[in-house]
Scaffold this motif. Structure first.
Motif, mmCIF file in Angstrom:
data_model
loop_
_atom_site.group_PDB
_atom_site.id
_atom_site.type_symbol
_atom_site.label_atom_id
_atom_site.label_comp_id
_atom_site.label_asym_id
_atom_site.label_seq_id
_atom_site.Cartn_x
_atom_site.Cartn_y
_atom_site.Cartn_z
ATOM 1 N N ALA A 145 41.954 26.536 63.657
ATOM 2 C CA ALA A 145 41.290 25.231 63.583
ATOM 3 C C ALA A 145 40.023 25.299 62.740
ATOM 4 O O ALA A 145 39.762 24.416 61.905
ATOM 5 C CB ALA A 145 40.966 24.742 64.992
ATOM 6 N N VAL A 146 39.220 26.356 62.925
ATOM 7 C CA VAL A 146 37.990 26.510 62.151
ATOM 8 C C VAL A 146 38.317 26.778 60.683
ATOM 9 O O VAL A 146 37.699 26.205 59.769
ATOM 10 C CB VAL A 146 37.127 27.657 62.740
ATOM 11 N N GLY A 147 39.294 27.637 60.436
ATOM 12 C CA GLY A 147 39.696 27.932 59.060
ATOM 13 C C GLY A 147 40.218 26.705 58.333
ATOM 14 O O GLY A 147 40.007 26.551 57.123
ATOM 15 N N ALA A 148 40.905 25.842 59.073
ATOM 16 C CA ALA A 148 41.408 24.608 58.466
ATOM 17 C C ALA A 148 40.253 23.750 57.972
ATOM 18 O O ALA A 148 40.319 23.140 56.885
ATOM 19 C CB ALA A 148 42.254 23.836 59.473
ATOM 20 N N ARG A 149 39.160 23.721 58.744
ATOM 21 C CA ARG A 149 37.978 22.961 58.315
ATOM 22 C C ARG A 149 37.394 23.541 57.025
ATOM 23 O O ARG A 149 36.911 22.806 56.160
ATOM 24 C CB ARG A 149 36.924 22.994 59.421
ATOM 25 N N TRP A 150 37.436 24.877 56.896
ATOM 26 C CA TRP A 150 36.898 25.511 55.690
ATOM 27 C C TRP A 150 37.689 25.109 54.442
ATOM 28 O O TRP A 150 37.145 25.091 53.337
ATOM 29 C CB TRP A 150 36.923 27.025 55.833
ATOM 30 N N THR A 151 38.959 24.824 54.622
ATOM 31 C CA THR A 151 39.814 24.470 53.473
ATOM 32 C C THR A 151 40.004 22.960 53.338
ATOM 33 O O THR A 151 40.859 22.509 52.568
ATOM 34 C CB THR A 151 41.198 25.145 53.627
#
Length: 402
Positions: free
Chosen positions: A205-211
């Motif tokens: 979920a956090v990585g998705a925000r980064w992308t």
């Protein structure tokens, strides 16, 4: 589990808190017991996880401190402390007396690492700027905010590292132990596999925000129930072997008492009752077991001159045909010799004109009666073995035809 009233978090948290409170008197009596102290810390840490992770608690912490999102470092601190206490406990739990010094050294390292992560989490939160209160989605909402982003990543990395380490340690240890300890380790292992699933969901979920994508639903409401179930399973897993050990201490003497009843009934006709330790219903079970064993051994001494080596040898041959092991066959042969000797002794005692038996000391050695475990096996064979029953019936028939 994602309900706003927090009941699903508070109930298991209260149970873990109660379990920790029940351990405090033992810790007070044994202040140097590292294992006991570690169990207590873990239970309180697990209770703390449930207490602070509920939405009402998060809102209350923010309101009381007057700082938006102050609950975030509190929750991350408790989670980190819980992970650290797990590692410390498993180190003490799996180390014997010979590894005490090494266990203490690794425990200190875990303490310092845990303290370092907690300090860094608090420091990063203080450096960051998180003005908008987020009760359930702080991880994803502030995923790109300087310092807050690093705080989130740090706690997730620390949590994942602890989960991987515990998974490896528990898997290795579960392969070499049995019984309640293995059951406890399996629960802990399942709990940490769920922990890894929680971390994977959070990272995703956090990585998705980064992308530039939105997978917030993985962080909430999917991940928190997994974390709560994980903490509960881990807490139960650590407590289960200790509860089982205490339960066996309470139940073990009663179990032995009833297991020895067949041998006592078989030999009571030959027991003189020279010493009677049992003084009524209030007699402690340990005294009852002692009395029972005393009666059984007295009976053994009485019938010893009538133990027939031939009966023992023939019974051993028959027992080897069906017994799983040589030890089982020997126990059955011993029991058959005892059953035969009791019948012969009773018949000769009843016949006042009979000539006393002169074979004292020539009978077979009853190897199964020389230790506590063997006496129970002998007793069970006297009650259940068809070979013993056949030998007893043959002895009765032979005595009645004389």
């Amino acid at each position: 589990m994602s309900n706003p009233n927090g009941v699903a978090f508070y109930v298991p948290g209260a149970l873990l808190l109660l379990a920790g409170g029940l351990k405090l008197p033992a810790v007070w009596r044994n202040p140097k017991d590292e294992l006991l102290r570690s169990v207590c810390v873990l239970l309180f840490a697990a209770a703390g996880v449930f207490a602070v992770a509920a939405v009402p608690s998060i809102a209350a912490i923010n309101r009381i401190t007057g700082i938006p999102n102050a609950a975030a470092p509190v929750v991350y601190t408790i989670l980190t402390a819980f992970s650290g206490s797990n590692l410390v406990l498993i180190i003490h739990w799996s180390s014997g007396p010979a590894q005490a010094e090494q266990a203490a050294r690794w425990s200190r390292r875990c303490h310092w690492a845990t303290l370092a992560v907690i300090t860094a989490v608090i420091g990063l939160f203080a450096l960051g700027d998180a003005p908008a209160e987020r009760l359930v989605d702080l991880d994803t909402y502030y995923a790109n905010t300087p310092y807050i982003r690093e705080m989130i990543v740090l706690y997730l990395v620390a949590h994942t590292t602890a989960a991987v380490t515990m998974t490896v340690l528990c898997t290795r240890w579960a392969r070499v132990v049995q019984g309640p300890l293995r059951a406890g380790l399996v629960l802990i292992l399942i709990g940490y596999v769920l922990n890894l699933a929680y971390d994977a969901l959070k990272f995703t979920a956090v990585g998705a925000r980064w992308t530039g994508h939105d997978l917030d639903r993985l962080s909430w409401p999917v991940a928190p129930p997994i974390a709560a179930l994980s903490a509960l399973l881990i807490g139960i897993g650590f407590v289960l072997p200790l509860l089982s050990q205490r339960f066996m201490k309470l139940v073990g003497p009663w179990r032995r008492y009833y297991q020895l009843q067949p041998a006592w009934r078989e030999l009571r006709v030959a027991t003189p009752h020279s010493i009677n330790l049992v003084g009524g219903l209030r007699t402690p079970i340990d005294v009852r077991v002692c009395q029972l064993e005393s009666d059984i051994y007295d009976g053994m001494l009485t019938i010893h001159p009538y133990l027939d080596p031939e009966v023992h040898a023939l019974s051993l041959v028959e027992a080897h045909k069906t017994a799983r092991t040589g030890e089982d066959a020997a126990v059955i042969a011993d029991a058959a010799a005892v059953a035969h000797a009791v019948v012969v002794w009773a018949a000769r005692t009843a016949d006042q004109s009979a000539v006393p038996d002169e074979r004292s000391g020539d009978g077979p050695v009853l190897s199964s009666a020389v230790n506590a475990a063997g006496l129970v096996l002998l007793s069970q064979a006297l009650a259940k073995s068809p070979i013993v029953r056949t030998t007893r019936e043959a002895a009765v028939l032979e005595s009645s035809t004389r």
